[in-house]
Design an enzyme around this catalytic site. Structure first.
Site, PDB file in Angstrom:
ATOM      1  N   ARG A 243     -12.680  38.712 -12.891  1.00  0.00           N
ATOM      2  CA  ARG A 243     -11.358  38.190 -13.245  1.00  0.00           C
ATOM      3  C   ARG A 243     -10.231  39.046 -12.682  1.00  0.00           C
ATOM      4  O   ARG A 243      -9.132  38.562 -12.429  1.00  0.00           O
ATOM      5  CB  ARG A 243     -11.243  38.078 -14.766  1.00  0.00           C
ATOM      6  CG  ARG A 243      -9.874  37.676 -15.281  1.00  0.00           C
ATOM      7  CD  ARG A 243      -9.943  37.135 -16.692  1.00  0.00           C
ATOM      8  NE  ARG A 243     -10.741  37.946 -17.590  1.00  0.00           N
ATOM      9  CZ  ARG A 243     -10.266  39.040 -18.211  1.00  0.00           C
ATOM     10  NH1 ARG A 243      -9.029  39.461 -17.981  1.00  0.00           N
ATOM     11  NH2 ARG A 243     -11.047  39.704 -19.044  1.00  0.00           N
TER      12      ARG A 243
ATOM     13  N   TYR B  53      12.051  22.144 -11.474  1.00  0.00           N
ATOM     14  CA  TYR B  53      10.827  21.363 -11.626  1.00  0.00           C
ATOM     15  C   TYR B  53      10.663  20.970 -13.095  1.00  0.00           C
ATOM     16  O   TYR B  53      10.747  21.817 -13.987  1.00  0.00           O
ATOM     17  CB  TYR B  53       9.681  22.253 -11.150  1.00  0.00           C
ATOM     18  CG  TYR B  53       8.275  21.758 -11.233  1.00  0.00           C
ATOM     19  CD1 TYR B  53       7.887  20.542 -10.680  1.00  0.00           C
ATOM     20  CD2 TYR B  53       7.286  22.569 -11.806  1.00  0.00           C
ATOM     21  CE1 TYR B  53       6.558  20.131 -10.716  1.00  0.00           C
ATOM     22  CE2 TYR B  53       5.961  22.170 -11.846  1.00  0.00           C
ATOM     23  CZ  TYR B  53       5.601  20.950 -11.306  1.00  0.00           C
ATOM     24  OH  TYR B  53       4.288  20.556 -11.347  1.00  0.00           O
TER      25      TYR B  53
ATOM     26  N   ASP C 139      11.578  29.689  -7.786  1.00  0.00           N
ATOM     27  CA  ASP C 139      10.476  28.809  -7.407  1.00  0.00           C
ATOM     28  C   ASP C 139      10.648  28.517  -5.912  1.00  0.00           C
ATOM     29  O   ASP C 139      11.498  27.734  -5.516  1.00  0.00           O
ATOM     30  CB  ASP C 139      10.503  27.522  -8.232  1.00  0.00           C
ATOM     31  CG  ASP C 139       9.307  26.617  -7.958  1.00  0.00           C
ATOM     32  OD1 ASP C 139       8.734  26.696  -6.853  1.00  0.00           O
ATOM     33  OD2 ASP C 139       8.952  25.819  -8.839  1.00  0.00           O
TER      34      ASP C 139
END
Length: 394
Positions: free
Chosen positions: A58, A113, A185
């Site tokens: 991970r 978004y 973003d």
């Protein structure tokens, strides 16, 4: 091969050469895909000290390291680290959870978004974080919206539906004077065409599902941060336990290798189609900052080195049934969410119901188009048939 190319190399070269060690890869050009969770330690002493280049699947593998090194080389020296997460929305949620806490306030661009807005209005609100939305064109005027507990500003340049172009440099100057982080973003342009970390942004996110993947076959997100913000992002990723699957990491790395040639074609075809549509009698307005007539063109020209294939058009008034007939007629433009792949897409949208800091009243139906890698002559012919169907259904 040196995984840190000389600073004088161009972005296209860095995309091809970074994150590669052919000696370690037994001569193969691409790194292998490491499917693994457990990493074995050679001694008990190493285990106790968590001593090793890799400690658990991970937390990273040689495959993820290759991707991170390549994206860092594209982001340039301001990037202190790259986080890998399973989707673009996960990049947004992980970032916000990493830098905000109960009692904080965040400023969010009104053209953001929509899932970003949903996360702010939903989970962040439940956790006691207040959100204020602002006009994308506010610039330095954002100073009036700051509160003593404002910790971050989230922008999207341009907005991926309505394509207003916030002045990130002006916003960042105000935010940093208030000791707030600026989050961008950067999915639309990618760091290839918009190096936002060099323009005052502290954290640059991407839905790598889009142009980095490039083939509509993965879900993937990235979080790039400067030295100030990276420790918070790294801790947030560790505590939340987010990671991406090894095959998606490999496909994202493969996409990075060809990003420059694909995005250059999206840029050329997108502008060609935008100019053609601007001259169509059925179109009232084209929303594309790369057009000289666009209100955000000056900022785009100052801060960006290119455009992608995503933009919107405002049709002249027409009933929804006629617009639907047009969409049903199109053969090369598919109807589906997401974008950034090799295929062209068209979807209707109306953000009047959820924007709060600005009024969305375009004067006609709106369509968001993604221009893929098909011939623009064929795409124009497809839209021409669609417009004929629109007219016949009026």
């Amino acid at each position: 091969m040196d995984s840190s190319p000389p600073s004088q190399q161009q972005a296209e070269t860095r995309l091809v050469t970074s994150g590669r060690d052919t000696k370690a890869q037994k001569g193969f050009v691409n790194p292998p895909v490491f499917h693994g969770s457990t990493v074995l330690y050679p001694t008990a002493e190493d285990l106790h000290a968590h001593r090793g280049e890799f400690t658990y699947g991970r937390h990273g593998t040689p495959t993820t390291r290759a991707f991170q090194d390549t994206l860092m080389a594209l982001e340039r020296p301001q990037c202190a680290g790259v986080g890998i997460v399973p989707s673009g929305l996960s990049a947004i949620s992980t970032t916000l959870l990493s830098v905000l806490k109960t009692g904080d306030h965040i400023l969010v661009c009104d053209n953001v978004y929509r899932p970003s807005r949903n996360f702010c209005n939903g989970m962040l609100a439940r956790y006691g974080v207040e959100t204020t939305y602002f006009d994308p064109l506010i610039g330095a005027g954002i100073d009036k919206l700051f509160k003593p507990n404002t910790r971050a500003v989230l922008v999207e340049a341009p907005g991926s539906q309505t394509f207003e172009m916030p002045d990130i440099r002006a916003i960042a100057e105000v935010a940093h004077a208030r000791d707030a982080l600026v989050i961008d973003d950067n999915t639309w342009a990618t760091p290839l065409y918009h190096r936002s970390l060099e323009q005052g942004v502290d954290i640059s996110m991407q839905a790598a599902t889009k142009y980095i993947g490039g083939h509509s076959d993965i879900m993937f997100g990235t979080i790039s941060a400067n030295a100030k913000a990276w420790p918070q992002i790294a801790e947030g990723i560790r505590l939340l336990g987010v990671c991406a699957g090894p095959d998606d990491v490999f496909l994202a790395l493969r996409g990075l290798r060809t990003l420059s040639v694909r995005l250059a074609q999206h840029h050329r075809s997108g502008l060609d189609m935008a100019r053609w549509l601007a001259a169509r009698p059925e179109v009232a307005r084209v929303l594309h900052p790369g057009l000289e007539t666009d209100p955000g063109h000056a900022i785009w020209k100052r801060d960006f080195t290119g455009a992608s294939g995503l933009f919107s058009i405002v049709l002249k008034p027409a009933p929804q049934k006629a617009v639907d007939t047009m969409l049903n007629t199109l053969k090369l433009f598919g109807m589906g969410f997401s974008w950034g792949g090799f295929e062209s897409l068209a979807i209707p949208f109306d953000c009047d119901g959820y924007r709060t800091a600005t009024k969305w009243a375009p004067g006609g139906p709106t369509l968001r188009l993604h221009i893929g890698l098909e011939s623009t002559d064929d795409l124009k012919a497809d839209l021409d048939r669609g417009f004929a169907a629109l007219k016949a259904a009026m």
